[in-house]
Design an enzyme around this catalytic site. Structure first.
Site, PDB file in Angstrom:
ATOM      1  NE  ARG A  15      -0.167   0.885   4.613  1.00  0.00           N
ATOM      2  CZ  ARG A  15       0.007   0.343   5.980  1.00  0.00           C
ATOM      3  NH1 ARG A  15      -0.971  -0.739   6.004  1.00  0.00           N
ATOM      4  NH2 ARG A  15       0.698   0.985   6.775  1.00  0.00           N
ATOM      5  CB  VAL A  63      13.102  -4.664   5.134  1.00  0.00           C
ATOM      6  CG1 VAL A  63      12.257  -4.714   3.909  1.00  0.00           C
ATOM      7  CG2 VAL A  63      12.481  -3.702   6.254  1.00  0.00           C
ATOM      8  CG  ASN A  89       8.215   2.099   0.118  1.00  0.00           C
ATOM      9  OD1 ASN A  89       8.060   3.651   0.108  1.00  0.00           O
ATOM     10  ND2 ASN A  89       7.359   1.360   0.856  1.00  0.00           N
ATOM     11  CE1 TYR A 154       9.918   7.640   9.088  1.00  0.00           C
ATOM     12  CE2 TYR A 154      10.127   9.998   9.188  1.00  0.00           C
ATOM     13  CZ  TYR A 154       9.723   8.914   8.638  1.00  0.00           C
ATOM     14  OH  TYR A 154       9.307   8.925   7.251  1.00  0.00           O
TER      15      TYR A 154
HETATM   16  P1  NAP Z   1       2.558   3.168   4.907  1.00  0.00           P
HETATM   17  O1  NAP Z   1       1.445   3.560   4.164  1.00  0.00           O
HETATM   18  O2  NAP Z   1       2.664   3.025   6.273  1.00  0.00           O
HETATM   19  O3  NAP Z   1       3.369   1.994   4.255  1.00  0.00           O
HETATM   20  C1  NAP Z   1       4.549   1.415   4.801  1.00  0.00           C
HETATM   21  C2  NAP Z   1       4.605  -0.271   4.230  1.00  0.00           C
HETATM   22  O4  NAP Z   1       5.630  -0.919   4.897  1.00  0.00           O
HETATM   23  C3  NAP Z   1       3.152  -0.804   5.060  1.00  0.00           C
HETATM   24  O5  NAP Z   1       2.594  -1.661   4.300  1.00  0.00           O
HETATM   25  C4  NAP Z   1       3.868  -1.495   6.046  1.00  0.00           C
HETATM   26  O6  NAP Z   1       3.314  -2.590   6.726  1.00  0.00           O
HETATM   27  C5  NAP Z   1       5.275  -1.826   5.541  1.00  0.00           C
HETATM   28  N1  NAP Z   1       6.268  -2.409   6.534  1.00  0.00           N
HETATM   29  C6  NAP Z   1       6.370  -1.863   8.114  1.00  0.00           C
HETATM   30  N2  NAP Z   1       7.467  -2.539   8.483  1.00  0.00           N
HETATM   31  C7  NAP Z   1       7.953  -3.520   7.605  1.00  0.00           C
HETATM   32  C8  NAP Z   1       8.876  -4.367   7.498  1.00  0.00           C
HETATM   33  N3  NAP Z   1       9.571  -4.540   8.643  1.00  0.00           N
HETATM   34  N4  NAP Z   1       9.233  -4.959   6.384  1.00  0.00           N
HETATM   35  C9  NAP Z   1       8.445  -4.792   5.310  1.00  0.00           C
HETATM   36  N5  NAP Z   1       7.682  -3.801   5.265  1.00  0.00           N
HETATM   37  C10 NAP Z   1       7.122  -3.257   6.605  1.00  0.00           C
HETATM   38  O7  NAP Z   1       3.469   4.277   4.891  1.00  0.00           O
HETATM   39  P2  NAP Z   1       4.173   5.162   3.443  1.00  0.00           P
HETATM   40  O8  NAP Z   1       3.763   6.475   3.844  1.00  0.00           O
HETATM   41  O9  NAP Z   1       3.672   4.628   2.237  1.00  0.00           O
HETATM   42  O10 NAP Z   1       5.782   5.405   3.603  1.00  0.00           O
HETATM   43  C11 NAP Z   1       6.450   4.595   2.825  1.00  0.00           C
HETATM   44  C12 NAP Z   1       8.131   5.257   3.169  1.00  0.00           C
HETATM   45  O11 NAP Z   1       7.944   6.563   2.785  1.00  0.00           O
HETATM   46  C13 NAP Z   1       8.542   5.192   4.424  1.00  0.00           C
HETATM   47  O12 NAP Z   1       9.942   4.752   4.460  1.00  0.00           O
HETATM   48  C14 NAP Z   1       8.282   6.285   4.985  1.00  0.00           C
HETATM   49  O13 NAP Z   1       9.181   6.609   6.160  1.00  0.00           O
HETATM   50  C15 NAP Z   1       8.437   7.168   3.864  1.00  0.00           C
HETATM   51  N6  NAP Z   1       8.049   8.502   3.757  1.00  0.00           N
HETATM   52  C16 NAP Z   1       6.572   8.752   3.933  1.00  0.00           C
HETATM   53  C17 NAP Z   1       6.114  10.010   4.004  1.00  0.00           C
HETATM   54  C18 NAP Z   1       4.614  10.259   4.038  1.00  0.00           C
HETATM   55  O14 NAP Z   1       4.285  11.384   4.422  1.00  0.00           O
HETATM   56  N7  NAP Z   1       3.748   9.404   3.889  1.00  0.00           N
HETATM   57  C19 NAP Z   1       6.952  11.120   4.194  1.00  0.00           C
HETATM   58  C20 NAP Z   1       8.468  10.826   3.988  1.00  0.00           C
HETATM   59  C21 NAP Z   1       8.754   9.397   4.129  1.00  0.00           C
HETATM   60  P3  NAP Z   1       2.272  -2.556   8.079  1.00  0.00           P
HETATM   61  O15 NAP Z   1       1.255  -1.813   7.913  1.00  0.00           O
HETATM   62  O16 NAP Z   1       1.949  -3.795   8.474  1.00  0.00           O
HETATM   63  O17 NAP Z   1       3.456  -1.918   9.291  1.00  0.00           O
END
Ligand code: NAP
Length: 249
Positions: A15, A63, A89, A154
């Site tokens: 997702r 991961v 990611n 973080y």
């Molecule tokens: P998200 O919707 O929470 O998606 C993250 C995905 O990674 C989820 O499916 C999650 O599964 C999975 N995950 C968590 N722990 C994991 C593990 N140990 N091994 C494999 N998969 C794992 O978050 P997102 O917003 O798409 O974020 C994606 C990346 O972008 C992250 O690195 C985040 O730090 C970065 N980012 C996001 C934003 C933002 O505003 N959204 C801003 C800056 C950076 P679970 O749901 O089961 O935990």
């Protein structure tokens, strides 16, 4: 198509930003390994990719666990024979005042966000060295460049990714492997859902974003496509900030 028949692994791609990265890569012709800590929803992403006309497999991978990461790389090579693109990611955020943080909190965030990048990159780079080329892109954050309240682990993990990337660019350049970072600002996903539901918090976030809106996951996907393609062949060790202007002030 910029990535015709390239083989890509995207971690945490069931997702959110990971899913959009996978879909944008597939639109450019890449075959994608959809991997996440939970297989739930991974198959849906694979089905969407097949509708686009490319190929995908779903692989369960935490991961932070070397055994899972090695198995993911092995399955990728069994199915597709090579790895051209790795997108680190998967990530988690934990909001807690620093003085309330315990060792377990720190290990949880760093274990996924930074050790996870080490494990996946280490395993994929070995294959890329054999192939004499590849592209590694890690998703950090603007929180790796400046501080954000109550997210010490973080911020440390994302800053770690940015400087690890500079070092890896030096080590892996002789093997024709480009290593780069995309640093998103505030993007609409489950990770930011609660913050964005809160009217006051949303106002503050938008006030800090010169473009005056929240970013969409596909805007990160398109930046990743650029770094995964030959369009960015002379770029390595770089952090591409995609934040609507947050870091300008
Ligand atoms: P998200 O919707 O929470 O998606 C993250 C995905 O990674 C989820 O499916 C999650 O599964 C999975 N995950 C968590 N722990 C994991 C593990 N140990 N091994 C494999 N998969 C794992 O978050 P997102 O917003 O798409 O974020 C994606 C990346 O972008 C992250 O690195 C985040 O730090 C970065 N980012 C996001 C934003 C933002 O505003 N959204 C801003 C800056 C950076 P679970 O749901 O089961 O935990």
């Amino acid at each position: 198509m910029k990535l015709k028949n390239k083989i890509a692994i995207v971690t945490g791609s069931r997702r959110g930003i990971g899913q959009s990265i996978a879909l944008e890569l597939a639109k450019e012709g890449a075959k994608v390994v959809i991997s996440d800590i939970d297989l739930k929803e991974c198959q849906n992403v694979c089905d969407e990719i097949k509708k686009i006309g490319s190929d995908a497999i779903a692989v369960k991978c935490d991961v932070s666990k070397k055994r899972d990461v090695d198995a993911m790389v092995k399955k990728t090579i069994q199915k597709f024979k090579r790895i051209d693109i790795l997108v680190n990611n998967a990530g988690v955020v934990l909001m807690k005042p620093f003085v309330q943080m315990i060792e377990k909190d720190w290990d949880f965030v760093l274990g996924i966000n930074l050790k996870g990048v080490f494990l996946c990159t280490n395993a994929a780079a070995k294959q890329m060295v054999k192939q004499k080329g590849g592209k590694i892109i890690s998703i950090a954050s603007i929180a790796g460049e400046v501080g954000f309240m109550n997210t010490s682990a973080y911020c440390a993990s994302k800053a770690g990714i940015i400087n690890l990337t500079r070092e890896l660019a030096m080590e892996l350049s002789p093997h024709n492997i480009n290593v780069n970072v995309v640093a998103p600002g505030v993007i609409a996903t489950k990770m930011t859902e609660d913050m964005l539901k809160d009217k006051k918090t949303k106002e503050v976030l938008l006030a800090n974003t010169p473009l005056g809106r929240v970013g969409q996951p596909e805007e990160i996907g398109k930046a990743v496509v650029f770094l995964a393609s030959d369009d960015s062949s002379f770029i390595t060790g770089h952090t591409l900030v995609v934040d609507g202007g947050w870091l300008t002030h």
